[in-house]
Design a protein around this motif. Structure first.
Motif, PDB file in Angstrom:
ATOM      1  N   THR A   3       5.404 -13.526  -5.097  1.00  0.00           N
ATOM      2  CA  THR A   3       4.089 -12.891  -5.184  1.00  0.00           C
ATOM      3  C   THR A   3       4.269 -11.380  -5.142  1.00  0.00           C
ATOM      4  OG1 THR A   3       3.827 -13.057  -2.795  1.00  0.00           O
ATOM      5  CG2 THR A   3       2.880 -14.815  -4.117  1.00  0.00           C
ATOM      6  N   THR A   5       2.495  -7.830  -4.425  1.00  0.00           N
ATOM      7  CA  THR A   5       1.364  -7.245  -3.718  1.00  0.00           C
ATOM      8  C   THR A   5       0.683  -6.191  -4.586  1.00  0.00           C
ATOM      9  OG1 THR A   5       2.676  -5.493  -2.706  1.00  0.00           O
ATOM     10  CG2 THR A   5       2.540  -7.584  -1.506  1.00  0.00           C
ATOM     11  N   GLN A   6      -0.508  -5.812  -4.190  1.00  0.00           N
ATOM     12  CA  GLN A   6      -1.255  -4.785  -4.926  1.00  0.00           C
ATOM     13  C   GLN A   6      -0.498  -3.457  -4.917  1.00  0.00           C
ATOM     14  OE1 GLN A   6      -3.999  -5.405  -6.701  1.00  0.00           O
ATOM     15  NE2 GLN A   6      -3.954  -3.319  -7.449  1.00  0.00           N
ATOM     16  N   LYS A   7       0.165  -3.163  -3.819  1.00  0.00           N
ATOM     17  CA  LYS A   7       0.935  -1.921  -3.712  1.00  0.00           C
ATOM     18  C   LYS A   7       2.103  -1.913  -4.716  1.00  0.00           C
ATOM     19  CE  LYS A   7       2.694   1.044  -0.076  1.00  0.00           C
ATOM     20  NZ  LYS A   7       2.995   1.154   1.355  1.00  0.00           N
ATOM     21  N   LYS A   9       2.192  -3.659  -7.550  1.00  0.00           N
ATOM     22  CA  LYS A   9       1.607  -3.542  -8.881  1.00  0.00           C
ATOM     23  C   LYS A   9       1.324  -2.084  -9.212  1.00  0.00           C
ATOM     24  CE  LYS A   9      -0.785  -7.980  -8.985  1.00  0.00           C
ATOM     25  NZ  LYS A   9      -2.088  -8.635  -9.003  1.00  0.00           N
ATOM     26  N   THR A  10       0.779  -1.369  -8.230  1.00  0.00           N
ATOM     27  CA  THR A  10       0.470   0.048  -8.431  1.00  0.00           C
ATOM     28  C   THR A  10       1.749   0.839  -8.707  1.00  0.00           C
ATOM     29  OG1 THR A  10      -1.442  -0.173  -6.984  1.00  0.00           O
ATOM     30  CG2 THR A  10      -0.630   2.064  -7.393  1.00  0.00           C
ATOM     31  N   HIS A  56      -4.756   0.416 -14.359  1.00  0.00           N
ATOM     32  CA  HIS A  56      -4.820   0.126 -12.918  1.00  0.00           C
ATOM     33  C   HIS A  56      -6.247  -0.227 -12.510  1.00  0.00           C
ATOM     34  CE1 HIS A  56      -3.971   0.377  -8.658  1.00  0.00           C
ATOM     35  NE2 HIS A  56      -4.900   1.313  -8.522  1.00  0.00           N
ATOM     36  N   ILE A  59      -7.132  -3.722 -13.866  1.00  0.00           N
ATOM     37  CA  ILE A  59      -6.469  -4.795 -13.114  1.00  0.00           C
ATOM     38  C   ILE A  59      -7.126  -5.000 -11.751  1.00  0.00           C
ATOM     39  CG2 ILE A  59      -4.295  -5.411 -11.974  1.00  0.00           C
ATOM     40  CD1 ILE A  59      -2.857  -4.276 -14.409  1.00  0.00           C
ATOM     41  N   LYS A  60      -7.574  -3.904 -11.124  1.00  0.00           N
ATOM     42  CA  LYS A  60      -8.220  -4.026  -9.817  1.00  0.00           C
ATOM     43  C   LYS A  60      -9.637  -4.589  -9.904  1.00  0.00           C
ATOM     44  CE  LYS A  60      -8.234  -0.851  -6.810  1.00  0.00           C
ATOM     45  NZ  LYS A  60      -8.299   0.369  -6.052  1.00  0.00           N
ATOM     46  N   LYS A  62     -12.898  -7.075 -10.721  1.00  0.00           N
ATOM     47  CA  LYS A  62     -13.151  -8.467 -10.352  1.00  0.00           C
ATOM     48  C   LYS A  62     -13.386  -9.360 -11.562  1.00  0.00           C
ATOM     49  CE  LYS A  62     -13.250  -7.505  -5.927  1.00  0.00           C
ATOM     50  NZ  LYS A  62     -12.122  -7.801  -5.104  1.00  0.00           N
ATOM     51  N   LYS A  68      -9.460  -9.105 -18.464  1.00  0.00           N
ATOM     52  CA  LYS A  68      -8.531  -8.026 -18.122  1.00  0.00           C
ATOM     53  C   LYS A  68      -7.439  -7.891 -19.181  1.00  0.00           C
ATOM     54  CE  LYS A  68      -8.948  -8.551 -13.116  1.00  0.00           C
ATOM     55  NZ  LYS A  68      -8.208  -8.824 -11.882  1.00  0.00           N
TER      56      LYS A  68
END
Length: 98
Positions: A3, A5-7, A9-10, A56, A59-60, A62, A68
């Motif tokens: 998995t 994380t969002q961090k 991905k950024t 970015h 992707i963030k 909803k 997307k």
């Protein structure tokens, strides 16, 4: 299963422009015929990080995955058309590079 994380991905999203600009910088130093000016690097930085920021934000959001994916594809196609226009003048605008 891995998995991300969002961090992470950024980091990936904003890491790609950094890598591309570093490649361009060293290409400009060592490859004959690669003649980017300081202004070219500024434009490339604005374009690359602008696209990264927009992707970015998409992707963030909803929205559904397919929405997307379509949005990111359209963003990348628009980016490529702008990049090609600035490089070789695909449409013959006054902003042609070569």
């Amino acid at each position: 299963m891995i998995t991300i994380t969002q961090k992470q991905k950024t980091r990936y999203i904003f890491g790609v422009p950094v890598v591309l600009l570093v490649i361009a910088f060293f290409g400009n130093l060592f490859i004959e015929g690669w003649n980017w000016s300081f202004f070219d690097f500024i434009i490339a930085t604005i374009l690359l990080f602008g696209v990264a920021l927009i992707i970015h934000l998409v992707i963030k959001s909803k929205k559904a995955f397919m929405t997307k994916l379509i949005a990111c594809t359209i963003i990348l196609l628009i980016f490529l058309l702008i990049w090609i226009e600035l490089a070789v003048g695909l449409f013959g605008s006054p902003f042609v590079g070569s």
